[in-house]
Motif scaffolding. Structure first.
Motif, PDB file in Angstrom:
ATOM      1  N   UNK A 159       9.434   1.682  40.932  1.00 37.40           N
ATOM      2  CA  UNK A 159       9.108   3.244  41.008  1.00 37.40           C
ATOM      3  C   UNK A 159       7.222   3.295  39.740  1.00 37.40           C
ATOM      4  N   UNK A 160       7.599   2.626  38.769  1.00 40.55           N
ATOM      5  CA  UNK A 160       7.068   2.313  37.845  1.00 40.55           C
ATOM      6  C   UNK A 160       5.460   2.740  38.202  1.00 40.55           C
ATOM      7  N   UNK A 161       5.196   0.997  38.746  1.00 40.01           N
ATOM      8  CA  UNK A 161       4.282   1.228  40.153  1.00 40.01           C
ATOM      9  C   UNK A 161       3.508   2.059  41.270  1.00 40.01           C
ATOM     10  N   UNK A 162       5.005   2.799  41.356  1.00 41.25           N
ATOM     11  CA  UNK A 162       4.527   3.397  42.652  1.00 41.25           C
ATOM     12  C   UNK A 162       3.834   4.939  41.629  1.00 41.25           C
ATOM     13  N   UNK A 163       4.106   5.047  40.026  1.00 45.23           N
ATOM     14  CA  UNK A 163       3.489   6.387  39.633  1.00 45.23           C
ATOM     15  C   UNK A 163       2.645   6.342  39.417  1.00 45.23           C
ATOM     16  N   UNK A 164       2.574   4.822  38.666  1.00 48.02           N
ATOM     17  CA  UNK A 164       1.143   4.785  37.870  1.00 48.02           C
ATOM     18  C   UNK A 164      -0.289   4.637  38.938  1.00 48.02           C
ATOM     19  N   UNK A 165       0.696   3.945  40.945  1.00 48.55           N
ATOM     20  CA  UNK A 165      -0.578   4.371  42.042  1.00 48.55           C
ATOM     21  C   UNK A 165      -0.364   5.670  42.154  1.00 48.55           C
ATOM     22  N   UNK A 166       0.016   6.409  41.715  1.00 50.45           N
ATOM     23  CA  UNK A 166      -0.038   8.215  41.900  1.00 50.45           C
ATOM     24  C   UNK A 166       0.567   7.932  43.629  1.00 50.45           C
ATOM     25  N   UNK A 167       1.563   7.231  44.010  1.00 47.10           N
ATOM     26  CA  UNK A 167       2.361   7.097  45.276  1.00 47.10           C
ATOM     27  C   UNK A 167       3.436   8.400  45.221  1.00 47.10           C
ATOM     28  N   UNK A 168       4.140   8.455  43.740  1.00 51.55           N
ATOM     29  CA  UNK A 168       5.039   9.514  43.511  1.00 51.55           C
ATOM     30  C   UNK A 168       4.631  10.722  42.970  1.00 51.55           C
ATOM     31  N   UNK A 169       5.481  11.665  42.981  1.00 50.86           N
ATOM     32  CA  UNK A 169       5.015  13.144  42.153  1.00 50.86           C
ATOM     33  C   UNK A 169       6.941  13.154  42.001  1.00 50.86           C
TER      34      UNK A 169
END
Length: 94
Positions: A84-94
């Motif tokens: 999830x951290x990596x997903x936030x970093x890559x802007x995949x999540x909001x």
């Protein structure tokens, strides 16, 4: 409330896929992919399972519990949070 990740990025309490991205199964590649205007990201099974649960309704804890139940595993919190951290970093999540 969000889980702290760094000074500037946080994991949403109920993460959901960024509207600019679409998660879908690609039969030709036999895996889920994350589509976005500039391209595509091929996901491994673990990443796919986590992102499939990022629908804005599940909390991070519920995601962990669902995956632990589904795969008969335990202690997945750190792995899920890292994804999830990596997903936030890559802007995949909001």
């Amino acid at each position: 409330m969000s889980l702290e990740m760094s000074d500037t990025l946080k994991i949403p309490e109920q993460p959901r896929l960024n509207r600019l991205f679409r998660l879908q199964y690609e039969e030709a590649q036999k895996t889920h992919v994350l589509l976005y205007p500039e391209g595509m990201v091929k996901l491994n099974q673990s990443a796919s399972e986590i992102l499939l649960l990022c629908d804005g309704r599940h909390t991070v804890q519920q995601i962990v519990e669902t995956l632990e139940s589904k795969f008969g595993a335990s202690n997945l919190t750190a792995d899920v949070q890292a994804m999830l951290e990596e997903s936030v970093r890559r802007n995949w999540l909001e």
